[in-house]
Design a protein around this motif. Structure first.
Motif, mmCIF file in Angstrom:
data_model
loop_
_atom_site.group_PDB
_atom_site.id
_atom_site.type_symbol
_atom_site.label_atom_id
_atom_site.label_comp_id
_atom_site.label_asym_id
_atom_site.label_seq_id
_atom_site.Cartn_x
_atom_site.Cartn_y
_atom_site.Cartn_z
ATOM 1 N N THR A 9 0.581 -0.907 -0.498
ATOM 2 C CA THR A 9 0.422 0.032 -0.206
ATOM 3 C C THR A 9 0.509 1.850 0.220
ATOM 4 O O THR A 9 0.305 2.313 -0.376
ATOM 5 C CB THR A 9 -0.757 0.494 0.838
ATOM 6 N N GLU A 10 1.740 0.856 0.375
ATOM 7 C CA GLU A 10 3.049 2.225 -0.305
ATOM 8 C C GLU A 10 3.229 2.690 -1.170
ATOM 9 O O GLU A 10 3.914 4.039 -1.615
ATOM 10 C CB GLU A 10 4.465 1.930 0.887
ATOM 11 N N THR A 11 3.433 1.544 -2.198
ATOM 12 C CA THR A 11 3.785 1.658 -3.878
ATOM 13 C C THR A 11 2.468 1.722 -4.326
ATOM 14 O O THR A 11 2.817 2.084 -6.026
ATOM 15 C CB THR A 11 5.199 1.468 -4.357
ATOM 16 N N GLY A 12 1.302 0.934 -3.772
ATOM 17 C CA GLY A 12 0.264 0.941 -4.961
ATOM 18 C C GLY A 12 0.211 -0.701 -5.576
ATOM 19 O O GLY A 12 -0.031 -0.286 -6.677
ATOM 20 N N THR A 13 1.048 -1.265 -5.226
ATOM 21 C CA THR A 13 1.552 -2.452 -6.010
ATOM 22 C C THR A 13 1.293 -3.856 -5.666
ATOM 23 O O THR A 13 1.052 -4.374 -3.665
ATOM 24 C CB THR A 13 2.844 -2.733 -5.865
ATOM 25 N N GLU A 14 0.521 -4.584 -6.404
ATOM 26 C CA GLU A 14 0.307 -5.839 -5.924
ATOM 27 C C GLU A 14 0.153 -6.673 -7.155
ATOM 28 O O GLU A 14 0.597 -6.829 -8.090
ATOM 29 C CB GLU A 14 -1.057 -5.915 -6.056
ATOM 30 N N ARG A 15 0.952 -8.603 -6.362
ATOM 31 C CA ARG A 15 1.960 -9.815 -7.590
ATOM 32 C C ARG A 15 1.763 -10.515 -6.377
ATOM 33 O O ARG A 15 1.807 -10.751 -5.766
ATOM 34 C CB ARG A 15 3.385 -8.872 -7.739
ATOM 35 N N ASP A 68 17.078 -2.088 -7.243
ATOM 36 C CA ASP A 68 16.467 -0.519 -7.464
ATOM 37 C C ASP A 68 15.188 -0.295 -7.643
ATOM 38 O O ASP A 68 14.440 -0.618 -8.674
ATOM 39 C CB ASP A 68 17.176 0.286 -9.209
ATOM 40 N N ARG A 69 14.342 -0.143 -7.281
ATOM 41 C CA ARG A 69 12.464 -0.037 -6.482
ATOM 42 C C ARG A 69 12.533 1.653 -7.956
ATOM 43 O O ARG A 69 11.575 2.284 -7.533
ATOM 44 C CB ARG A 69 11.950 0.072 -5.207
ATOM 45 N N GLY A 70 13.364 2.353 -7.617
ATOM 46 C CA GLY A 70 13.077 3.674 -8.338
ATOM 47 C C GLY A 70 12.396 4.729 -7.174
ATOM 48 O O GLY A 70 12.225 5.978 -7.385
ATOM 49 N N LEU A 71 12.615 4.693 -5.841
ATOM 50 C CA LEU A 71 12.349 5.513 -4.942
ATOM 51 C C LEU A 71 13.027 6.455 -4.902
ATOM 52 O O LEU A 71 12.838 7.524 -4.050
ATOM 53 C CB LEU A 71 11.812 3.970 -3.707
ATOM 54 N N ALA A 72 14.615 5.790 -4.637
ATOM 55 C CA ALA A 72 15.434 6.944 -4.488
ATOM 56 C C ALA A 72 16.579 6.739 -5.051
ATOM 57 O O ALA A 72 17.116 5.737 -4.964
ATOM 58 C CB ALA A 72 15.629 6.549 -2.445
ATOM 59 N N PRO A 73 17.494 7.848 -5.427
ATOM 60 C CA PRO A 73 18.905 8.043 -6.677
ATOM 61 C C PRO A 73 19.587 7.051 -5.033
ATOM 62 O O PRO A 73 19.505 7.608 -4.134
ATOM 63 C CB PRO A 73 18.613 9.026 -6.481
ATOM 64 N N PHE A 74 20.707 6.628 -6.082
ATOM 65 C CA PHE A 74 21.919 5.910 -4.789
ATOM 66 C C PHE A 74 23.237 6.219 -5.727
ATOM 67 O O PHE A 74 22.736 6.037 -7.041
ATOM 68 C CB PHE A 74 21.534 4.823 -4.652
ATOM 69 N N TYR A 105 3.174 -8.231 3.088
ATOM 70 C CA TYR A 105 2.931 -6.671 3.334
ATOM 71 C C TYR A 105 3.485 -6.343 3.152
ATOM 72 O O TYR A 105 4.458 -5.903 4.274
ATOM 73 C CB TYR A 105 1.296 -6.838 3.854
ATOM 74 N N GLU A 106 3.924 -4.523 2.853
ATOM 75 C CA GLU A 106 4.464 -3.091 3.832
ATOM 76 C C GLU A 106 3.705 -2.377 3.036
ATOM 77 O O GLU A 106 3.102 -2.228 2.494
ATOM 78 C CB GLU A 106 5.175 -3.490 1.439
ATOM 79 N N GLY A 107 3.661 -2.722 4.493
ATOM 80 C CA GLY A 107 2.357 -0.890 4.969
ATOM 81 C C GLY A 107 1.547 -1.425 6.251
ATOM 82 O O GLY A 107 2.350 -1.885 7.156
#
Length: 351
Positions: free
Chosen positions: A83-89, A203-209, A313-315
């Motif tokens: 629910t943090e990224t709106g992803t379900e798989r 790399d989830r694309g959430l923060a540059p590194f 579950y991430e959230g």
């Protein structure tokens, strides 16, 4: 709520486990696959240390994934919801098998061998589960550190575990707030006397590194190279180490607790049958985190060993609203749920 008959049956089962310890656990050992049968149920010649199913050879990844392929290959195995990224798989057992072998091949290409340690510093994402199962598959020892732990806490675990590889991600997210992991990991490695040879980054694309040349590797790139990887199971003696998990360190330096392979697998299989009453093909939901022992046992290994789908579950229990846990129970037809008083206290404050 348990019925009188089920409560009585469980009481009888417990009584027998005490009265006929070795006979009872020999029976429970039939709940998992053994590549080589054990010679002795219990060696307690050096108390308080117990060695279970001595001489037997098995593998946690095989019991969690491979043995279900023939019957349950197309059934859900890992249900990822963020629910943090709106992803379900949803990954079937077949898909989980393939992803685990890809991760195992990546680890081997980075020099991970049987008996060596891999530190996993990850948010609640499927790649973290792939990494745990891949370690189990090739006989490596994983050490999962709760995602977002401060760099000094992470450094102490790196020093003690001496991992040849660290698996991490760019960032996690909690209640909509992104927490970059890579700066914490870099600071931890800089502070540690031990330096891991390789870091595998998701790399989830959430923060540059920033990548450290020669040390840091991109998971997506290496996964593409190993799409068709076939990595056989490494059969382990029952008392070899499956993983190390560190205590919080609140009483001093964190202490690494080691788990075996055979005894752990049998205990989980028995608990899924007798305590949780979970059945293959059903769905299980533990609201814990893989950074804790409950997450190891009842998000990853236990439900999968039982042939159940497990929800990752991430959230938080409150995002997008306080009904999210029950929405997931309804959506995925969860038959068994494992939560904690902390979550219940949070929910009790809601309408």
């Amino acid at each position: 709520m348990a019925t009188d008959s089920s409560s009585g049956a469980l009481a009888q089962t417990h009584a027998r486990s005490i009265a006929d310890r070795e006979g009872f656990w020999a029976e429970q050992a039939q709940l998992i696959d053994w590549q080589r049968p054990f010679d002795q149920v219990l060696d307690y010649s050096n108390p308080p240390f117990a060695r279970w199913f001595v001489g037997g050879q098995t593998n946690l990844c095989h019991n969690a994934v491979d043995r279900h392929l023939a019957k349950w290959g197309s059934a859900p195995a890992l249900i990822y919801v963020s629910t943090e990224t709106g992803t379900e798989r949803t990954y079937t057992f077949d898909e989980l098998h393939r992803e685990t072998m890809r991760m195992a091949a990546i680890m081997q290409s980075l020099g991970v061998r049987r008996g060596e340690r891999v530190l996993i510093y990850m948010p609640m994402v499927p790649e973290a589960v792939f990494a745990m199962l891949a370690c189990a598959r090739i006989g490596a020892i994983h050490s999962v550190v709760f995602g977002g732990f401060a760099s000094h806490s992470l450094a102490s675990r790196i020093e003690d575990a001496e991992p040849v590889l660290v698996v991490s991600a760019d960032a996690g997210s909690r209640a909509g707030k992104v927490l970059p992991y890579k700066p914490l990991l870099d600071a931890a490695i800089a502070a540690s006397r031990y330096k891991p040879a390789s870091v595998l980054m998701v790399d989830r694309g959430l923060a540059p590194f920033e990548r450290v040349a020669g040390r840091d590797h991109d998971y997506a790139e290496l996964r593409q190279r190993h799409l068709d990887a076939q990595v056989p199971v490494t059969w382990l003696e029952s008392n070899e180490v499956s993983y190390t998990l560190y205590t919080s360190g609140t009483t001093g330096n964190p202490k690494g607790v080691q788990r075996d392979v055979g005894g752990y697998a049998v205990a989980l299989a028995a608990s899924m049958k007798h305590i949780f009453c979970g059945n293959a093909g059903e769905a299980y939901f533990s609201t814990s985190d893989i950074g804790w022992v409950v997450g190891h046992s009842y998000i990853v290994y236990g439900p999968l060993i039982a042939g159940m789908a497990t929800i990752l579950y991430e959230g938080t229990p409150l995002r997008p609203d306080a009904g999210i846990l029950w929405q997931l129970v309804e959506r995925y037809k969860v038959t068994v749920m494992f939560s904690a008083p902390t979550a219940i206290r949070v929910l009790k404050k809601q309408d």
